[in-house]
Design a protein around this motif. Sequence first.
Motif, short mmCIF file in Angstrom:
data_model
loop_
_atom_site.label_atom_id
_atom_site.label_comp_id
_atom_site.label_asym_id
_atom_site.label_seq_id
_atom_site.Cartn_x
_atom_site.Cartn_y
_atom_site.Cartn_z
N HIS A 142 -52.62 33.87 22.19
CA HIS A 142 -51.39 33.43 22.83
C HIS A 142 -51.04 31.98 22.44
N ASP A 196 -51.77 30.41 19.70
CA ASP A 196 -51.23 30.37 18.34
C ASP A 196 -49.73 30.65 18.34
N GLY A 197 -49.30 31.62 19.15
CA GLY A 197 -47.88 31.93 19.25
C GLY A 197 -47.07 30.77 19.78
N ILE A 198 -47.59 30.08 20.80
CA ILE A 198 -46.90 28.92 21.37
C ILE A 198 -46.78 27.81 20.33
N GLN A 219 -46.85 28.11 17.07
CA GLN A 219 -45.90 28.53 16.04
C GLN A 219 -44.45 28.32 16.51
N GLN A 220 -44.18 28.66 17.76
CA GLN A 220 -42.82 28.47 18.30
C GLN A 220 -42.43 27.00 18.28
N TRP A 221 -43.33 26.14 18.75
CA TRP A 221 -43.02 24.70 18.75
C TRP A 221 -42.87 24.18 17.32
N HIS A 222 -43.73 24.64 16.44
CA HIS A 222 -43.63 24.19 15.04
C HIS A 222 -42.28 24.60 14.44
N ARG A 223 -41.82 25.81 14.78
CA ARG A 223 -40.52 26.27 14.29
C ARG A 223 -39.39 25.42 14.90
N GLU A 224 -39.48 25.14 16.19
CA GLU A 224 -38.41 24.44 16.89
C GLU A 224 -38.42 22.93 16.65
N ARG A 225 -39.60 22.37 16.46
CA ARG A 225 -39.74 20.91 16.26
C ARG A 225 -40.70 20.66 15.10
#
Length: 162
Positions: free
Chosen positions: A4, A6-8, A10-16
């Motif tokens: 879980h 890792d998913g968080i 990845q989301q932050w890396h995509r957004e920021r």
Amino acid sequence: MSDHVDGIVQQWHRERPHLDVSPMHVMGRLSRVAQQVERRLEENFVRHGLDSGSFDVLATLRRNGSPYTLSPKDLAASAMITSSAVAQRLNRLEDRGLITRVKSSVDGRGTEVTLTQQGRDLVDATLPTHLATEEELLAGLSPAERHALADLLRKFGTGLTG
């Protein structure tokens, strides 16, 4: 293997993408693991009519050895609860007959907290199942991994107090 956290990340890396979110790998897992561990340990304490803070107070008195007596200040310093929580815990434990409080023989203004026989019996009954729960929680780690994790957490914790 992905989780879980890792998913968080990845989301932050995509957004920021310009922020280093790598600390979340450790802190997110520490937080999630702590919550899961606390829940499992609490389930065991409830079976014995305790909560984690009450067990900690009783266990601290027990592990200090005979006469199983400490001042509230020493109890707070040695237990794994905050000093502000000690007074309420002591009230509840005293009401249940698990501890007694008397004026200090050393300092008439102070108090000494003593584990009663009933309290000692309860700790002695709870500790084996507490340790069994901890063993279950660590079952997926080899002895070497447990040792390494303990060393890393000690190092991490030591770095926080300063």
